[in-house]
Design an enzyme around this catalytic site. Sequence first.
Site, mmCIF file in Angstrom:
data_model
loop_
_atom_site.group_PDB
_atom_site.id
_atom_site.type_symbol
_atom_site.label_atom_id
_atom_site.label_comp_id
_atom_site.label_asym_id
_atom_site.label_seq_id
_atom_site.Cartn_x
_atom_site.Cartn_y
_atom_site.Cartn_z
ATOM 1 N N GLU A 61 3.042 5.631 -10.742
ATOM 2 C CA GLU A 61 3.999 6.543 -9.383
ATOM 3 C C GLU A 61 5.075 6.117 -9.461
ATOM 4 O O GLU A 61 6.678 5.982 -9.096
ATOM 5 C CB GLU A 61 3.945 5.967 -7.910
ATOM 6 N N HIS A 301 0.581 -1.164 -2.548
ATOM 7 C CA HIS A 301 -0.571 -1.702 -3.677
ATOM 8 C C HIS A 301 0.365 -3.300 -3.536
ATOM 9 O O HIS A 301 1.626 -4.023 -3.090
ATOM 10 C CB HIS A 301 -0.294 -1.162 -4.968
#
Length: 457
Positions: A61, A301
């Site tokens: 990402e 995360h």
Amino acid sequence: MTALLSEKNYDTKQSIKLLTFNTWGLKLLSKHRKARLQAIAHELANPKTSDDDYDVAALQEIWCEEDWAYIEHVCRKKYPYRRVFKSGIITGPGLAVLSKIPIVETFLYRFPINGRSSAFFRGDWYVGKSIAVTMFQSHVPGSLPIALLNSHMHAPYGQGDASYSTHRACQAWDFAKLVRMLKKAGYAVIQVGDLNSKPESLPYKIFTVEAGLTDSWNVLHHEKLITKSEEIAKLSSEDQIKLAGVTCNSRLNTWRKSSKAGDACRIDYALIDAENIIPIKAQVKFTEVLPSPLLCSYSDHFAYSVELKINSQAQHVTPEDMHNLKEREGVYKALIAEIKHYRRVTIPFQAIWRKVYFFISVIIVIGMHVGIVFVADVAGWISVIFLLITTILIVSGLLNGMIWYFGVRSESRALQEVQMEVEDAYTYIQDLTMEKTRRSSQSHRKESSDIHVQELQ
């Protein structure tokens, strides 16, 4: 709070320390994106302890070029070998690698099955989700060269076809083929990333059974392995990290405070070729909260870090089919059933309604062109409305027609290709099973015959 999860006494001369981290770098949608990614860059470039000093960092990402430019600039001295990967219509797959070990070769494998082009609000298809393959030079003389496969697989967005379980299963199949080839080529293979698949899922079984990879976490926690969602839900938030290696939907993550206890899961992995790689210790990293004024987690995360001992070339173990035929047959049957269901239910639904919309819009547009002649004399503003509606129908009709003819048809053929590949492998396994049974039967008959002869003598 960084939890040391497991450690063994190995000779670490040939070990490397690896980090995999989904950084949540969505432009506009990720809160405090720029500040968080800058903080991650500084943590990687200036480790506080030896436990935070990595040889290789695989990131997901990284979707904004300015973020990568900042990370690359800050980490230039610490990690002289760097690579960000490009594909797709928008930004790219978001995959990057920072390394102290010289990079010999890289290539990007873009998943042929990766969401639907119509799901622009999800974006997986447009960013071109892929596998970023990086081949490294032997990190010490005589050590096996390392092949690192970094990926961020299609995300689940709901139930039914919105879960995209078929897409992830097909992506796992492609993963397995690459892994098997690289293992045969003599590489120590490591597969990392946000794989969006829980340990009990079909993609995970494809990784471990078909690709022959082993979960580095499982090796270090085989005595008390916690993988099922209901088991994880019973643990405290701290123990979910410490005992189950949770990296996603932890309540200790400020972006996931409202998550249910049962939502906590482990979907960020380092899967390894266990014949040639030994995991030494594993940690869940980047669990701290950033200082004021941010007071938030580094990402939605947590990161996963593992130290790995790589075999020397003299110790290289050539790959074999580590799993029995029955296990592989079960995986093939499950994958074929998954694809057949999607092709039987979702593909026709998508194709029919978009096709019908296209042809109906054509008929209505023709009718509107005829009708405007009659309404123009009634009132000028009515013709303006007719033109506006006609324009909307032309645009939406063409889009749905193109999605039907190019998108849905392409997805259907790609799924059919994977299905045929799995069916080929399934047929081969069945032949092997029959041959094994035949030989066993012949051996049994020969033994019985020998016993009978001995009795007659």
